[in-house]
Design a protein around this motif. Structure first.
Motif, short mmCIF file in Angstrom:
data_model
loop_
_atom_site.label_atom_id
_atom_site.label_comp_id
_atom_site.label_asym_id
_atom_site.label_seq_id
_atom_site.Cartn_x
_atom_site.Cartn_y
_atom_site.Cartn_z
N LEU A 1 1.11 4.66 -2.24
CA LEU A 1 0.63 6.04 -1.74
C LEU A 1 1.79 7.12 -1.76
CD1 LEU A 1 -0.88 5.18 1.60
CD2 LEU A 1 -2.22 6.03 -0.24
N GLU A 2 2.95 6.61 -1.62
CA GLU A 2 3.85 7.33 -1.98
C GLU A 2 5.22 7.45 -3.92
OE1 GLU A 2 6.47 5.84 1.03
OE2 GLU A 2 5.31 5.86 2.46
N ARG A 3 4.19 6.65 -4.03
CA ARG A 3 4.56 6.48 -5.51
C ARG A 3 5.90 5.81 -5.62
NH1 ARG A 3 0.09 6.94 -6.09
NH2 ARG A 3 -1.12 8.73 -6.88
N ARG A 4 6.20 4.58 -4.48
CA ARG A 4 7.75 4.49 -4.21
C ARG A 4 7.87 2.97 -5.43
NH1 ARG A 4 9.84 2.20 -1.45
NH2 ARG A 4 7.23 2.11 0.59
N GLY A 5 7.01 2.66 -6.66
CA GLY A 5 6.49 1.44 -7.57
C GLY A 5 7.48 1.72 -8.80
N ALA A 6 8.04 0.38 -9.05
CA ALA A 6 8.53 0.80 -10.48
C ALA A 6 8.33 1.08 -11.54
CB ALA A 6 8.56 -1.29 -10.86
N ARG A 7 9.09 2.00 -12.81
CA ARG A 7 9.06 2.19 -13.80
C ARG A 7 8.48 1.15 -14.76
NH1 ARG A 7 6.72 4.62 -15.48
NH2 ARG A 7 7.31 6.95 -14.44
N ILE A 8 7.58 0.99 -14.95
CA ILE A 8 6.56 -0.19 -15.96
C ILE A 8 6.64 -0.15 -16.82
CG2 ILE A 8 6.02 -1.06 -13.04
CD1 ILE A 8 2.77 -1.22 -14.72
N GLY A 9 6.47 -0.91 -17.75
CA GLY A 9 6.01 -0.84 -19.03
C GLY A 9 4.70 -1.39 -19.41
N LEU A 10 3.43 -1.24 -20.28
CA LEU A 10 2.32 -2.01 -20.73
C LEU A 10 2.40 -2.75 -21.74
CD1 LEU A 10 0.20 -3.75 -19.07
CD2 LEU A 10 -1.47 -0.92 -19.88
N ILE A 11 2.27 -3.87 -21.85
CA ILE A 11 2.28 -4.39 -23.08
C ILE A 11 0.68 -4.69 -23.27
CG2 ILE A 11 2.44 -6.65 -24.64
CD1 ILE A 11 5.08 -6.22 -24.42
N THR A 12 -0.35 -4.20 -24.50
CA THR A 12 -1.43 -4.37 -25.06
C THR A 12 -1.50 -4.99 -25.87
OG1 THR A 12 -2.53 -2.17 -25.88
CG2 THR A 12 -2.17 -2.54 -23.51
N THR A 13 -2.38 -5.64 -26.66
CA THR A 13 -3.57 -5.56 -27.60
C THR A 13 -3.46 -4.48 -28.45
OG1 THR A 13 -4.97 -7.55 -26.85
CG2 THR A 13 -5.31 -6.81 -29.25
N GLU A 14 -3.24 -5.04 -30.19
CA GLU A 14 -3.14 -3.31 -30.87
C GLU A 14 -4.74 -2.89 -30.77
OE1 GLU A 14 -1.15 -3.38 -34.95
OE2 GLU A 14 -3.03 -4.45 -35.31
N GLY A 15 -4.47 -2.12 -30.60
CA GLY A 15 -5.49 -0.76 -30.92
C GLY A 15 -6.18 -0.66 -29.15
N PHE A 16 -5.35 -1.23 -28.11
CA PHE A 16 -5.94 -0.84 -27.02
C PHE A 16 -5.14 0.01 -25.64
CE2 PHE A 16 -8.84 -3.33 -29.00
CZ PHE A 16 -10.32 -3.20 -28.50
N THR B 1 0.51 -1.07 -0.22
CA THR B 1 -0.16 -0.17 0.21
C THR B 1 0.99 1.51 -0.29
OG1 THR B 1 -1.86 -1.48 1.55
CG2 THR B 1 -2.17 1.10 0.99
N ASN B 2 1.90 1.42 0.44
CA ASN B 2 2.59 2.24 0.57
C ASN B 2 3.61 2.94 -0.61
OD1 ASN B 2 2.42 2.86 3.15
ND2 ASN B 2 4.25 1.95 4.04
N ALA B 3 4.07 1.80 -0.82
CA ALA B 3 4.48 2.07 -2.06
C ALA B 3 3.51 2.50 -3.18
CB ALA B 3 4.85 0.24 -3.08
#
Lengths: 671, 543
Positions: A74-89, A70-72
């Motif tokens: 709230l404090e925006r301390r999570g990882a820099r992530i990439g997101l892969i989706t279906t084309e168009g979405f 939860t704290n990660a």
């Protein structure tokens, strides 16, 4: 003798509960060390050795409730992530469901967690699976390699993958994971078909992105904690509490980090469940009144209500959670006068800094706690076990600022503050109960937190509740709950088909598959289930909200009957139109130890004193008891105050308190 | 003199009762539009019909019960009401809103004295008429929109009016669902009546009604104080609806002159278009709902919402105009009108309090509906409601694809549409470059592409902002207009003039682009880092 240790790390305090093999229990509160919570845990182990004689090698179980996930967020301390989706979405994560929460605000705020992966970190791959699970467009691996290269060269530390209909066919998502591993074998990857294999692409994308976001943080945290425990001489695996109210090993938690959201409140509800059960109550409403908020949870038939999604930092996240409703009312809630001169209480709070006026830290505004001091409920000398000396004159001065314009005395105003707060909380509890098809009158009230037991009689009177259970240690119930909880794993899968055309052998096969996966998770814990339950999410055809129905039978007729019964309980009616299955779920559980709160603290027999308190009925002398002076034979009729280090119990006229064999206090309406 | 604590405690109980009524209403209703669209509300009213406490999930419901109560009290003299009586109406020309909205009202009689009313309004899934769902975009008379129910007694001292039930059942397409939802409304009202009677037992009904009066006065005092902080004067705003769905080349003018003065807020609609042939007409309660929303949004959110807040409002609604249509003008699509009126009122008041109010939101909630035969057998009907961009403010960019003003609906997941119907979504995306430029950029609209997988699909499209843009503020630019087109399988493209009802064949695609919110402040003052981020995230095109 061996020991078990439960450690719950909260925002302010780290609570420690130690249970010896003979059932005796010791508790302690230490300040939380925010930048490295494991230091507080190590300090706790040192203290246990020094003060209680608990050798690390004698500890055979270590259970932990954590706010790291939860704290990660709230404090925006999570990882820099990439997101892969279906084309168009690509933009589904950012668009969400387009509803706003603040209806009357003119300046709107984004409702979706865009911070997880802004547009530049979202990539599309060419592929498409249709609504029947058939491959419409095969996975174009060139687009996958391109997306992975773009994201990794942009420096992402984890990747989330959410393709349309992957809950029907996860092949494409799994292939993407393999392709990532070819070039970046150490990069954490979260697949939506693993994290949350259920329909609705926004909700699935969101929870998968959160999973990837907190995965590295949670992994580091757990590794750090394990290292610390190892250094301290412990050789047992680390167990952590999940949002559903069951335990899992740290090894499994790393794979499913999103299940750690709201681990602490879940532990509190489990603690309440155990304390209520020990006192003979299976139907409970727990009300945890802290400084800024009041958390309400329902326990029906000995099990906490679970909901399929929860709210983290204002974002709805589809993770099964113990159903806890928070309202902005607590001991720190501010009393104020509105533009027409009416007395209002909350939702703003003085928090812990500067805190209520009586803390003497410069807070000028009157709070509920100040009212409690003026009314004589709280002994200023013995607040929080004497750790904080309260200043009643400051409480009076603060309340006088609103009493004057109201034309009331300070005492009348203080009573008014309590009455207004109690009315708000009672209405909230009523709404939570009836919203889930429950009549609160048949339930016992289990007040928690420093403030709960002071308001319990008033709330029970409002709600028509006739029994109140005050656990032995309401201030450290979360830590106690850790020791009482079961190891639990839940695995689910989409299983969309009309109930009318359900073939029991297909159901058997699907459940067997889920059971194999759950068994593997239990094996990874080094344990085996003592209790296996199957559930199905069922809804009427044409409706998209569903209800969880226990699968006691695989006969479609019986499942349908169970669905109608559940619908009738929750919605007040049912109708015999066709229904369909949506998801299947298997929950494997290995029971925890005996009740943690079963301590036998010796009674020292100090006689009660007397002090004057103010009640709605007027000013009256009340017996002041110390909790540890109460024996099972003592009967305490209201008005009375029962004091203990972590809370104050107000026994109002019309109620009688006694101590149960399990060391709880039971307050009942005086016949 | 009533003890001030008891007044505040009673207020919480009244709000609790309204919430419990609403919870009962939502829980025990049958239809998805109530359960998922939350298109229902419940509340308590004083014996003379003023709002005491109301729970509503959509602002459009704020004022809809007020004319209902007025009409019921006028039609059925309160001295002849009995415990167990229940009244009903849906006719827009006698207090209703549009025909799918049925109001249920129960008098609360304590020891022989009428002390209050409990009431509930639900949008029903069907009320008969020329099309399923009873919201035909091509209606030209209210008679085509469904069954009209004037103020009627649904229960007489507890006995249900079976004649009325038979008439309703005979006229709607899904009688069990409609009656189930009506019964949920009655249950909600009964709970309100029971709990309010308990309060009257505790305090005595004279003391209780005195508390009601005090609560309304207090909210009125606070609202007037908050309004007094807005500089007095008359502020004007004009905006347009695209067309009425019948006369496609004719925009519909909405003009407001909002006067803030010692008497409160007066809204004059002189200059607004005459009533139209199509169903975008809006009976007076719609303009009142828009005004109530504006009051709630422009004053202090901590003011308890009740009739006291609405007392400072007066409206001038020219007879025969879009906002005061005469029978038998059709009214079913009035939601679009209420949204535009709300935006116009807020836009007018914005001139009085520069900096506090954002630039115009697109205020477009596009509706698409598909109906046909499912290849696996049986009929299908599905509708999707799609939001647009919100306006930028002095402190922040607008929000992309978000519900604004009087409505608050969810879109449908692509996976839900595809599992239920022979329709496929090819694209769900932000619409780049659609937000109005400015120091703060307007929120983006969205692009959705639907492909139908079977022949002979009836398609309805009800858009807005195709022909008029959300207007920029303080030097900010306008938001992009909406645009929708049918891409036929043979490659031809037909632009949709905001509204249409047509037929689609297998392989035809609908490409829908909703409008953007307007920008705020001079674009030249925009933080270059924000522009760079927008380019990197694909929200605007590189220069």
């Amino acid at each position: 003798m061996g020991f078990e240790i439960g450690v719950d790390i909260g925002g302010t305090f780290t609570d420690v509960v130690c249970r010896a093999d003979d059932g005796s229990v010791r508790i302690a509160k230490l300040p939380t060390t925010r930048n490295d919570p494991s230091r507080a845990v190590l300090a706790a182990l040192e203290m246990a050795k020094r003060d209680w004689g608990v050798e690390p090698t004698a500890i055979h179980r270590f259970v932990h409730g954590t706010t790291v996930a939860t704290n990660a967020v709230l404090e925006r301390r999570g990882a820099r992530i990439g997101l892969i989706t279906t084309e168009g979405f690509r933009d589904v994560l950012e668009i969400g469901r387009q509803m706003r929460h603040q209806m009357y605000d003119l300046v709107l705020q984004p409702e979706t967690p865009v911070f997880l992966a802004p547009g530049r970190y979202r990539k599309e791959v060419r592929e498409r699976i249709d609504a029947q699970g058939a491959v419409l467009v095969p996975l174009d691996e060139t687009t996958v390699r391109q997306a992975v290269m773009d994201l990794t060269s942009a420096g992402v530390q984890a990747i989330a993958v959410c393709l349309l209909f992957s809950f029907l066919d996860p092949t494409h998502e799994r292939r993407i994971r393999s392709i990532i591993a070819e070039t970046h074998p150490a990069l954490p990857v979260s697949l939506s078909s693993d994290v949350d294999p259920a329909f609705r692409e926004y909700e699935r994308t969101c929870v998968t992105a959160f999973d990837a976001y907190i995965k590295p943080v949670v992994a580091d945290y757990l590794a750090n904690m394990e290292h610390g425990l190892h250094t301290a001489g412990l050789s047992v695996p680390l167990q952590v509490m999940q949002s559903r109210g069951g335990l899992m090993s740290s090894a499994v938690a790393r794979q499913r980090p999103v299940r750690l959201f709201l681990s602490g409140p879940a532990a509190g509800v489990i603690g309440g469940l155990e304390a209520g059960r020990a006192a003979g109550f299976a139907d409970l409403i727990t009300v945890d009144i802290g400084g800024t908020s009041c958390d309400i949870a329902l326990i029906g038939n000995g099990a906490p209500l679970i909901r399929s999604e929860g709210v983290i930092d204002g974002y709805t996240v589809r993770v099964p959670m113990v159903d806890v409703t928070a309202i902005g009312a607590g001991g720190g809630s501010l009393a104020w006068l509105d533009g027409a001169g009416s007395l209002r209480v909350g939702p703003h709070s003085a928090g812990s800094e500067p805190g209520p006026a009586c803390y003497g830290r410069g807070g000028p505004d009157p709070t509920v706690t100040d009212a409690s001091v003026v009314l004589g409920y709280i002994d200023p000398q013995h607040f929080a076990g004497g750790t904080l000396q309260l200043q009643p004159n400051l409480a009076r001065t603060a309340i006088a600022t609103v009493a004057g314009p109201l034309g009331m005395t300070v005492e009348q105003t203080a009573l008014g503050i309590h009455r207004v707060l109690n009315a708000q909380m009672a209405e909230a509890i009523r709404l939570v109960s009836i919203g889930r098809g429950i009549d609160p009158r048949g339930f016992a009230l289990l007040p928690l937190g420093g403030g709960g037991p002071m308001h319990a009689c008033a709330l029970a009177d409002e709600l028509g509740i006739t029994a109140i259970v005050v656990p032995a240690h309401p201030g450290v119930l979360s830590a106690a709950g850790l020791l009482g909880a079961s190891v639990e794993h839940e695995v689910s899968a989409a299983f969309p088909r009309p109930l009318a055309s359900l073939q029991p052998d297909h159901l058997d096969a699907a459940l067997q598959d889920l059971d194999e996966r759950a068994t593997a998770l239990m094996l990874a814990e080094g344990t085996a289930a003592t209790d296996i339950r199957h559930f199905a999410d069922v809804c009427y055809i044409g409706q998209s909200y569903h209800l969880e129905v226990p699968l006691d039978s695989h006969d479609p007729t019986m499942i349908y009957a169970a669905f109608l019964a559940a619908h009738d309980q929750v919605y007040g009616h049912s109708t015999d139109v066709p229904a369909k299955l949506v998801n299947l779920r298997s929950v494997h559980r290995a029971a925890g130890g005996p009740v943690a709160a079963g301590a036998t603290t010796p009674s020292h027999g100090a006689p009660p004193t007397t002090r004057s308190i103010h009640l709605v009925s007027g000013s009256t002398p009340a017996a002041i008891w110390q909790r540890d002076a109460i024996t099972v034979d003592t009967r305490i009729p209201g008005p009375a105050i029962i004091e203990q280090a972590d809370t104050t119990v107000l026994v109002e006229p019309g109620w009688t308190a006694r101590r149960t064999k399990g060391d709880a206090l039971l307050l009942e309406r005086t016949p | 003199m009533i003890d001030p604590i008891t007044i505040e405690v009673t207020r919480h109980k009244l709000e609790g009762i309204a919430n419990e009524m609403q919870s009962t209403l939502l829980r025990s209703s049958f239809s998805p539009i109530v359960k998922e669209g939350l298109d229902a509300s419940a509340g308590l009213f004083t014996a003379d019909g003023q709002t005491l406490a109301q729970a509503c999930a959509i602002p459009i419901h704020l004022a809809t019960l007020i004319p209902v109560l007025r009409k019921i009290i006028e039609t059925f003299p309160p001295d002849r009401m009995h415990p167990g009586d229940t009244f009903l109406l849906n006719d827009p020309y006698t207090g209703g809103t549009h025909l799918p909205d049925i109001a249920i009202v129960q008098p609360i009689i304590h020891r022989g004295v009428l002390i209050a009313f409990s009431a509930a309004m639900t949008h029903h899934q069907d009320m008969g008429g020329m099309s399923a769902g009873s919201v035909p975009t091509n209606a030209t008379e209210i008679y085509q929109e469904g069954l009209r129910l004037p103020p009627l007694k649904f229960r007489d001292a507890g006995t249900i009016n079976e004649t009325l039930v038979a008439i309703i059942r005979q006229n709607v397409r899904i009688p069990d669902t409609v009656m189930g939802d009506i019964n949920a409304q009655v249950a909600a009202c009964s709970i309100g009546a029971r709990r309010l009677s308990e309060l009257a037992d505790r305090h005595g009904h004279n003391a209780l009604t005195a508390i009601f009066a005090e609560l309304l006065d207090r909210s009125e005092t606070m609202t007037r104080k908050a309004l007094a902080r807005i500089p007095a004067g008359t502020y004007r705003y004009t905006d347009f609806l695209d067309n009425d769905g019948i006369d496609l080349d004719r925009p519909i003018r909405i003009e407001v002159a909002v006067t803030i003065g010692p008497n409160g807020i007066h809204i004059d609609f002189t200059g607004t278009s005459p009533q139209v042939r199509g169903p975008l007409n809006c009976v007076p309660s719609g303009s009142l709902a828009a005004a109530c929303f504006a009051i709630r949004a422009l004053t202090d959110p901590a003011i308890p919402t009740n009739a006291g807040c609405f007392r400072p409002i007066s409206l001038h609604l020219p007879v025969g105009s879009l906002v005061n249509p005469q029978e038998p003008a059709p009214v079913n699509a009035r939601t679009s009108t209420i949204k535009r009126i709300t935006g116009a009122i807020i836009g007018a008041v914005a001139q009085a309090i520069p900096g506090r109010v954002p630039a115009a939101s697109a205020g477009e909630m596009a509706l698409v509906a598909f109906g046909g035969r499912h290849p696996r057998g049986g009929a299908f009907v599905t509708g999707d409601l799609i939001a647009s961009g919100s306006g930028a403010s002095a402190i922040s960019d607008g929000v992309d694809v978000i519900e604004t003003d009087a409505t608050n609906c969810m879109n449908l997941p692509a996976e839900a549409i595809e599992m239920e119907t022979p329709i496929r979504l090819n694209r769900v995306a932000l619409r780049p470059d659609s937000g109005g430029p400015g120091t703060h950029r307007g929120g983006l609209g969205t692009i959705r592409e639907y492909e139908v997988l079977v022949d002979d699909v009836t398609f309805t499209h009800r858009g807005e902002r195709h022909f008029s843009a959300a207007r920029g503020m303080a030097g900010g630019g306008d938001g992009a207009r909406a645009h929708s087109a049918i891409h036929r399988r043979d490659g031809s493209i037909e632009t949709i003039p905001s509204k249409t009802v047509t037929r689609l064949m297998r392989g035809d695609r609908i490409v829908l682009q909703t409008a953007g919110g307007a920008g705020y402040g001079d674009p030249a003052d925009r933080d270059p880092a924000a522009t760079a981020a927008d380019i990197a995230d694909g929200k605007i095109s590189p220069p």
